[in-house]
Design an enzyme around this catalytic site. Sequence first.
Site, short mmCIF file in Angstrom:
data_model
loop_
_atom_site.label_atom_id
_atom_site.label_comp_id
_atom_site.label_asym_id
_atom_site.label_seq_id
_atom_site.Cartn_x
_atom_site.Cartn_y
_atom_site.Cartn_z
N ASN A 37 0.82 -1.22 0.00
CA ASN A 37 0.00 0.00 0.00
C ASN A 37 0.85 1.27 0.00
OD1 ASN A 37 -2.34 1.48 0.07
ND2 ASN A 37 -2.93 0.92 2.16
N HIS A 122 -14.53 -4.72 11.11
CA HIS A 122 -14.30 -3.40 11.71
C HIS A 122 -15.60 -2.66 11.95
CE1 HIS A 122 -10.04 -3.06 9.72
NE2 HIS A 122 -10.21 -4.18 10.39
N ARG A 147 -13.83 -5.49 15.73
CA ARG A 147 -12.86 -4.47 16.13
C ARG A 147 -13.59 -3.13 16.19
NH1 ARG A 147 -8.01 -1.95 12.36
NH2 ARG A 147 -9.62 -0.41 11.97
N TYR A 159 -7.58 7.38 13.68
CA TYR A 159 -7.40 6.19 12.86
C TYR A 159 -8.67 5.33 12.87
CZ TYR A 159 -6.44 1.50 11.51
OH TYR A 159 -6.56 0.28 10.90
N ASP A 210 -7.54 -1.55 17.72
CA ASP A 210 -6.25 -1.31 17.07
C ASP A 210 -5.71 0.04 17.53
OD1 ASP A 210 -4.08 -1.22 15.40
OD2 ASP A 210 -5.20 -1.60 13.54
N HIS A 212 -2.74 1.07 16.54
CA HIS A 212 -2.02 1.53 15.35
C HIS A 212 -0.69 2.21 15.73
CE1 HIS A 212 -2.20 2.35 10.94
NE2 HIS A 212 -2.97 1.28 11.00
N GLU A 236 -4.29 -4.34 19.57
CA GLU A 236 -3.41 -4.49 18.41
C GLU A 236 -2.38 -3.36 18.32
OE1 GLU A 236 -5.65 -5.32 14.93
OE2 GLU A 236 -4.25 -4.31 13.59
N GLU A 262 1.51 -6.58 11.71
CA GLU A 262 1.02 -6.39 10.34
C GLU A 262 2.05 -5.70 9.46
OE1 GLU A 262 -2.55 -4.05 11.28
OE2 GLU A 262 -1.64 -2.34 10.25
N ARG A 283 0.52 -11.09 13.81
CA ARG A 283 -0.32 -10.58 12.72
C ARG A 283 0.41 -10.46 11.38
NH1 ARG A 283 -4.67 -8.43 12.29
NH2 ARG A 283 -4.11 -6.41 11.41
N HIS A 312 -3.19 -10.21 9.22
CA HIS A 312 -3.71 -8.94 8.70
C HIS A 312 -4.63 -9.22 7.50
CE1 HIS A 312 -2.37 -4.74 6.98
NE2 HIS A 312 -3.49 -4.64 7.66
N ASP A 316 -6.27 -3.43 1.59
CA ASP A 316 -5.10 -3.27 0.72
C ASP A 316 -4.39 -4.59 0.48
OD1 ASP A 316 -4.72 -2.30 3.56
OD2 ASP A 316 -2.62 -2.59 3.04
N GLU A 339 -8.49 -11.34 10.21
CA GLU A 339 -9.13 -10.04 9.98
C GLU A 339 -9.90 -10.07 8.66
OE1 GLU A 339 -6.38 -6.78 9.52
OE2 GLU A 339 -7.90 -5.30 10.05
N TRP A 402 1.49 7.01 12.37
CA TRP A 402 0.11 7.04 11.93
C TRP A 402 -0.63 5.77 12.36
CZ3 TRP A 402 -2.45 3.93 8.19
CH2 TRP A 402 -3.83 4.26 8.08
O1 EZ4 Z 1 -3.70 0.60 8.40
O2 EZ4 Z 1 -3.75 -2.04 6.02
O3 EZ4 Z 1 -5.52 -3.64 11.14
N1 EZ4 Z 1 -5.53 -3.07 10.12
C1 EZ4 Z 1 -4.83 -1.96 9.84
C2 EZ4 Z 1 -4.96 -1.43 8.43
C3 EZ4 Z 1 -3.69 -0.74 7.97
C4 EZ4 Z 1 -3.61 -0.74 6.48
C5 EZ4 Z 1 -2.29 -0.14 6.00
O4 EZ4 Z 1 -2.11 -0.34 4.63
O5 EZ4 Z 1 -4.14 -1.47 10.69
O6 EZ4 Z 1 -6.07 -0.57 8.35
CO CO Z 2 -3.86 -2.83 12.36
#
Ligand code: EZ4
Ligand code: CO
Length: 402
Positions: A37, A122, A147, A159, A210, A212, A236, A262, A283, A312, A316, A339, A402
């Site tokens: 991605n 999600h 999630r 996020y 998550d 992130h 996560e 991931e 993951r 994961h 993407d 997921e 991010w």
């Molecule tokens: O941000 O796959 O758990 N899933 C995630 C995704 C990631 C994207 C990044 O390309 O964290 O949403």
């Molecule tokens: Co994630």
Amino acid sequence: MKITSARLIVCSPDRNFVTLKIETDEGIYGLGDATLNGRELAVAAYLEEHVIPCLIGRDPFAIEDIWQYLYRGAYWRRGPVTMTAIAAVDVALWDIKGKALNTPVYNLLGGKSRQGALVYTHANGADIPGAIESVRKHLEEGYLAIRVQCGVPGVSSSYGVPKGDKPYEPAERGLPSESLWSTEKYLNFVPQLFQAVREEFGEDLHLLHDVHHRLTPIEAARLGKALEPYHLFWIEDPTPAENQEAFRLIRQHTVAPIATGEVFNSFWDAHDLIRNQWIDYIRMTIVHGGGITALKKAADFAAVYQVKTGFHGATDLSPVTMAAALHLGLAIHNFGIQEHMPHSALTDQVFPHAYRFEAGYMYPGDAPGLGVDIDEKLAAEYPYQRAYLPVARKLDGTLTDW
Ligand code: EZ4
Ligand code: CO
């Protein structure tokens, strides 16, 4: 059997996908996902310029040898571009072998350990009532694990929260967008979110969250403790994992189950996390971690330490990766959960597939190989478009994870 050609199909049916198609002298072909991605064309060039010329004439059944040839033979090891390229070749070869032997790939990996793969999807909301509505909708669709991500008051774009009425999709066309982040507001808010969700839906539903990569280890430890009353299935990516030892500190403070990986592209990214039992779910994903061959080994290593898988499965990762994950997930004993962020209807049309969702589980189907195809004519109508993941800044402007 010999590999006669290999080529790339780069398309953008709602989002970008890079697909490798390997063809043989017996008319059988295999598909591999090569999507990274936001860096798609780097993998395409790696495959086109440096890998495909080495594949022609090889025996596609020699999967382990070809994997080692591309990994050790490059001299320069690991890295997301290299490992995604290797994964694409590896997955296409498993697809070919399954088709040639007329059996689903899960049979080549040891056979079924279970009937279906438990999946989570999600739920996203701009606020707590929105998140609760989203959970309700997914429960009605049959999901058993969800999630939950939610906008944080005072933080303009969190996020996992969609813009408008479209499903949440991280990559956006054009240059990277910037989102804002406040750890303080987030840490105060998330326990309220899960308290509300548990009050609404009770204790039985599997809930996940998550982070992130946005917390320091001690902040993650605080979050884990605060969420213990809501007994999440996992937290996560609580903190970045370049320093695997960071997870030791989280572990010392909370019994919240931890999932990460991931963004890993090598087993070595997870080695300390697993052997020290600092995580509960690994993951790593087939497409970015070196393929089915690499993930099977990582999963078997994890099994020794009672660490389960949670591959994961965001949008993407193409349907080819989803199928590969389901075949591997059905076969390994230490499968945990998969997921499932459903692809758009257009993506599903470009990649017709045998796998399906039913009542909380996904099933890879019994088609030979992976059971996924690509409609090249339709794919050609949606050419690649540059897209990026967002970047995040703290309220004072500092760039953060991010
Ligand atoms: O941000 O796959 O758990 N899933 C995630 C995704 C990631 C994207 C990044 O390309 O964290 O949403
Ligand atoms: Co994630």
